[in-house]
Write a protein that holds these residues in place. Structure first.
Motif, PDB file in Angstrom:
ATOM      1  N   MET A 102      20.553 -43.309  -2.209  1.00 19.22           N
ATOM      2  CA  MET A 102      20.277 -42.723  -0.899  1.00 19.22           C
ATOM      3  C   MET A 102      21.081 -41.422  -0.766  1.00 19.22           C
ATOM      4  O   MET A 102      22.083 -41.231  -1.456  1.00 19.22           O
ATOM      5  CB  MET A 102      20.672 -43.705   0.210  1.00 19.22           C
ATOM      6  N   SER A 103      20.648 -40.561   0.137  1.00 16.28           N
ATOM      7  CA  SER A 103      21.320 -39.271   0.283  1.00 16.28           C
ATOM      8  C   SER A 103      22.792 -39.444   0.645  1.00 16.28           C
ATOM      9  O   SER A 103      23.641 -38.681   0.188  1.00 16.28           O
ATOM     10  CB  SER A 103      20.602 -38.393   1.309  1.00 16.28           C
ATOM     11  N   ALA A 125      24.773 -32.031  -4.326  1.00 14.20           N
ATOM     12  CA  ALA A 125      24.598 -32.358  -2.908  1.00 14.20           C
ATOM     13  C   ALA A 125      25.744 -31.798  -2.075  1.00 14.20           C
ATOM     14  O   ALA A 125      26.135 -32.372  -1.069  1.00 14.20           O
ATOM     15  CB  ALA A 125      24.499 -33.867  -2.746  1.00 14.20           C
ATOM     16  N   ARG A 126      26.265 -30.653  -2.502  1.00  9.01           N
ATOM     17  CA  ARG A 126      27.373 -30.045  -1.762  1.00  9.01           C
ATOM     18  C   ARG A 126      26.908 -29.152  -0.623  1.00  9.01           C
ATOM     19  O   ARG A 126      27.629 -28.962   0.340  1.00  9.01           O
ATOM     20  CB  ARG A 126      28.273 -29.271  -2.712  1.00  9.01           C
ATOM     21  N   ASN A 127      25.725 -28.575  -0.754  1.00  7.09           N
ATOM     22  CA  ASN A 127      25.179 -27.708   0.290  1.00  7.09           C
ATOM     23  C   ASN A 127      23.677 -27.933   0.302  1.00  7.09           C
ATOM     24  O   ASN A 127      22.940 -27.231  -0.372  1.00  7.09           O
ATOM     25  CB  ASN A 127      25.531 -26.240   0.000  1.00  7.09           C
ATOM     26  N   GLY A 128      23.230 -28.940   1.047  1.00  5.71           N
ATOM     27  CA  GLY A 128      21.868 -29.407   0.884  1.00  5.71           C
ATOM     28  C   GLY A 128      21.837 -30.235  -0.386  1.00  5.71           C
ATOM     29  O   GLY A 128      22.886 -30.630  -0.897  1.00  5.71           O
ATOM     30  N   VAL A 129      20.654 -30.482  -0.925  1.00  7.10           N
ATOM     31  CA  VAL A 129      20.565 -31.226  -2.183  1.00  7.10           C
ATOM     32  C   VAL A 129      19.601 -30.510  -3.115  1.00  7.10           C
ATOM     33  O   VAL A 129      18.466 -30.219  -2.737  1.00  7.10           O
ATOM     34  CB  VAL A 129      20.099 -32.684  -1.967  1.00  7.10           C
ATOM     35  N   ALA A 134      15.101 -27.775  -8.251  1.00 10.00           N
ATOM     36  CA  ALA A 134      14.252 -28.191  -7.134  1.00 10.00           C
ATOM     37  C   ALA A 134      15.118 -28.560  -5.931  1.00 10.00           C
ATOM     38  O   ALA A 134      16.176 -29.168  -6.073  1.00 10.00           O
ATOM     39  CB  ALA A 134      13.393 -29.382  -7.542  1.00 10.00           C
ATOM     40  N   LYS A 135      14.637 -28.195  -4.767  1.00  9.08           N
ATOM     41  CA  LYS A 135      15.344 -28.504  -3.526  1.00  9.08           C
ATOM     42  C   LYS A 135      14.747 -29.772  -2.904  1.00  9.08           C
ATOM     43  O   LYS A 135      13.525 -29.910  -2.825  1.00  9.08           O
ATOM     44  CB  LYS A 135      15.206 -27.336  -2.550  1.00  9.08           C
TER      45      LYS A 135
END
Length: 158
Positions: A102-103, A125-129, A134-135
């Motif tokens: 999970m996120s 996963a430090r600034n978004g994922v 791929a984002k």
């Protein structure tokens, strides 16, 4: 008399019904979302439907139809040909981690995660994922046998 019998039967039926519907598996969740038609067609062509309907748990980084459309012209059509099944299986299983992640499990971290294909994905996963390049545009779509994270690109093995 009829009303009392009807009300009693309705109450019994209501108590007999589960309070929460059973979550769909990875494949059925992707089908019902409506934005993974190409991915579902590819999973079918690769013969991976039964695997992804299995017990899991799985984490699937699922490219949208738009992500597949961004590949060079003819790529998807070529991959769906029976003679390219091995390559298709390799690409698809590169999007699958044999665990439920999970996120919240990776928030603020970087990791190299092993895929079903055998290579590792770079997850940041430090600034978004981001997963390789791929984002993740939508996270934590839960299924009965894992989780789907929607990505904006098809992730190709190196």
């Amino acid at each position: 008399m009829f009303r009392r019998t009807f009300m009693g039967a309705a109450a019994a039926l209501a108590f007999a019904m589960p309070l929460k519907a059973e979550a769909a598996d990875i494949v059925d969740t992707a089908v019902s979302a409506g934005s993974f038609n190409t991915l579902v067609a590819a999973v079918q062509a690769a013969g991976l439907v039964d695997t992804l309907k299995g017990d899991g748990p799985f984490t699937v980084f699922a490219p949208t139809d738009e992500a597949f459309a961004a590949l060079p012209e003819g790529t998807v059509e070529s991959l769906l040909q029976p003679e390219n099944k091995d390559q298709l299986v390799s690409i698809l299983t590169y999007h699958v981690v044999p665990a439920k992640v999970m996120s919240g499990d990776i928030a603020g971290k970087r990791a190299k995660v092993l895929t079903v294909q055998g290579d590792r994905l770079s997850v940041n996963a430090r600034n978004g994922v981001k997963v390789n390049d791929a984002k993740v545009v939508q996270a934590d779509i839960e299924a009965s046998n894992g989780v789907i994270h929607v990505v904006d690109a098809v992730i190709l093995p190196e």
